[in-house]
Design an enzyme around this catalytic site. Structure first.
Site, PDB file in Angstrom:
ATOM      1  N   ASN A   1     -13.534  47.304  15.468  1.00 40.58           N
ATOM      2  CA  ASN A   1     -12.934  48.505  16.075  1.00 40.58           C
ATOM      3  C   ASN A   1     -14.039  49.338  16.705  1.00 40.58           C
ATOM      4  OD1 ASN A   1     -10.998  50.574  16.622  1.00 40.58           O
ATOM      5  ND2 ASN A   1     -11.724  51.691  14.828  1.00 40.58           N
TER       6      ASN A   1
ATOM      7  N   GLY B   1      -6.879  51.918  28.072  1.00 40.26           N
ATOM      8  CA  GLY B   1      -7.428  50.566  28.130  1.00 40.26           C
ATOM      9  C   GLY B   1      -8.745  50.425  28.865  1.00 40.26           C
TER      10      GLY B   1
ATOM     11  N   GLU C   1     -19.407  53.888  24.887  1.00 45.69           N
ATOM     12  CA  GLU C   1     -18.561  52.942  24.137  1.00 45.69           C
ATOM     13  C   GLU C   1     -18.552  51.580  24.829  1.00 45.69           C
ATOM     14  OE1 GLU C   1     -14.587  54.198  23.009  1.00 45.69           O
ATOM     15  OE2 GLU C   1     -15.245  56.262  22.790  1.00 45.69           O
TER      16      GLU C   1
ATOM     17  N   ILE D   1      -2.255  51.727  12.141  1.00 39.79           N
ATOM     18  CA  ILE D   1      -3.122  51.240  11.069  1.00 39.79           C
ATOM     19  C   ILE D   1      -2.599  49.888  10.594  1.00 39.79           C
ATOM     20  CG2 ILE D   1      -3.924  51.699   8.711  1.00 39.79           C
ATOM     21  CD1 ILE D   1      -3.804  54.707   9.467  1.00 39.79           C
ATOM     22  N   LEU D   2      -3.470  48.895  10.628  1.00 41.36           N
ATOM     23  CA  LEU D   2      -3.070  47.544  10.208  1.00 41.36           C
ATOM     24  C   LEU D   2      -3.032  47.470   8.679  1.00 41.36           C
ATOM     25  CD1 LEU D   2      -5.301  45.604  12.757  1.00 41.36           C
ATOM     26  CD2 LEU D   2      -2.797  45.785  12.833  1.00 41.36           C
TER      27      LEU D   2
ATOM     28  N   ASN E   1     -11.641  50.488  27.485  1.00 36.53           N
ATOM     29  CA  ASN E   1     -12.421  49.551  26.660  1.00 36.53           C
ATOM     30  C   ASN E   1     -11.917  48.119  26.829  1.00 36.53           C
ATOM     31  OD1 ASN E   1     -14.604  50.741  24.874  1.00 36.53           O
ATOM     32  ND2 ASN E   1     -12.945  52.216  24.529  1.00 36.53           N
TER      33      ASN E   1
ATOM     34  N   HIS F   1     -14.953  53.298  17.466  1.00 35.78           N
ATOM     35  CA  HIS F   1     -14.523  54.639  17.041  1.00 35.78           C
ATOM     36  C   HIS F   1     -15.431  55.678  17.708  1.00 35.78           C
ATOM     37  CE1 HIS F   1     -12.621  57.558  14.440  1.00 35.78           C
ATOM     38  NE2 HIS F   1     -13.821  58.081  14.236  1.00 35.78           N
TER      39      HIS F   1
HETATM   40  C1  GRF Z   1     -11.735  55.478  22.886  1.00 31.87           C
HETATM   41  O1  GRF Z   1     -12.470  56.653  22.862  1.00 31.87           O
HETATM   42  C2  GRF Z   1     -11.761  54.786  21.545  1.00 31.87           C
HETATM   43  O2  GRF Z   1     -12.991  54.928  20.890  1.00 31.87           O
HETATM   44  C3  GRF Z   1     -10.711  55.575  20.815  1.00 31.87           C
HETATM   45  O3  GRF Z   1      -9.680  55.756  21.758  1.00 31.87           O
HETATM   46  C4  GRF Z   1     -10.244  55.754  23.067  1.00 31.87           C
HETATM   47  C5  GRF Z   1      -9.537  54.692  23.837  1.00 31.87           C
HETATM   48  O4  GRF Z   1      -9.892  54.702  25.184  1.00 31.87           O
HETATM   49  N1  GRF Z   1     -10.324  54.923  19.592  1.00 31.87           N
HETATM   50  P1  GRF Z   1      -9.451  53.506  26.144  1.00 31.87           P
HETATM   51  O5  GRF Z   1      -7.938  53.320  25.956  1.00 31.87           O
HETATM   52  O6  GRF Z   1     -10.221  52.288  25.759  1.00 31.87           O
HETATM   53  O7  GRF Z   1      -9.780  53.999  27.527  1.00 31.87           O
END
Ligand code: GRF
Length: 192
Positions: free
Chosen positions: A112, A20, A179, A97-98, A22, A114
């Site tokens: 999303n 989490g 990110e 996957i939704l 992000n 990625h």
């Molecule tokens: C991130 O690298 C995201 O791009 C990928 O999974 C990771 C999740 O990291 N899909 P976090 O849970 O947000 O720390």
């Protein structure tokens, strides 16, 4: 996508499955005065997701449903999203996957992040693949979600250099830092 009008922030849900970082970044972003979004719901398909702790920390409603029966889980989430008037969904390390049906109900309103420069390396293990292929650059992408995995319209991308010393773990760390910046910039781009 509806542009932001007036001062009301767009009610947003973040879907996670893991750490989490992000999610935390999006919550902190949402608290900035000029942020177009507020985070009003955290959803996870597993109660083991470490990121669920941000629900208590930031006083945000959370909901867990296992996706063992994805139809049931999606119906429950849709119900909650409608009840709470949520208009936008950010996937952030969400490992399920939704369905087409779910996405249809939120067309153009699910994004999303990625960890690759899409269309390169859709799916899992992006950093391992980039290193194995001796790529010189890796990166991350924020894109709209459509039924086909990691394939919706790209909103923003950021490149990250790969050095000789990089391992999948070190590269993942470097990309993750980008990110966090990219997700904020992409949301600003969508709504302003
Ligand atoms: C991130 O690298 C995201 O791009 C990928 O999974 C990771 C999740 O990291 N899909 P976090 O849970 O947000 O720390």
């Amino acid at each position: 996508m509806v542009k932001l009008t007036g001062l009301k922030k767009i009610k947003t849900a973040v879907f996670i499955s893991g750490t989490g970082s992000n999610l935390k970044n999006l919550i902190q972003f949402s608290k900035i005065k000029n942020s177009p979004i507020s985070i009003d719901l955290i959803f996870s398909n597993t109660s083991k997701a470490k990121g669920l702790k941000f629900s208590n920390q930031f006083n945000i409603k959370k909901y867990v449903s296992s996706f063992k029966d994805s139809k049931i889980s999606e119906a429950k989430i849709l119900n909650l999203l409608n009840k709470d008037n949520i208009k936008f969904i950010c996937l952030a390390g969400f490992m399920k996957i939704l369905s087409k049906n779910f996405i249809k109900k939120f067309t153009g309103k699910i994004v999303n992040i990625h960890p690759s420069l899409l269309p390169k390396y859709r799916g899992l293990d992006t950093h391992t693949k980039a290193i194995q292929n001796k790529d010189k650059v890796a990166g991350c992408t924020v894109h709209f979600v459509i039924a086909k995995l990691d394939s919706g319209k790209i909103i923003l991308q950021k490149e990250v250099k790969i050095t000789e010393k990089d391992t999948p773990t070190s590269l993942a760390k470097k990309v993750l830092r980008q990110e966090h910046k990219l997700y904020r910039a992409a949301i600003k781009k969508i709504f302003t």
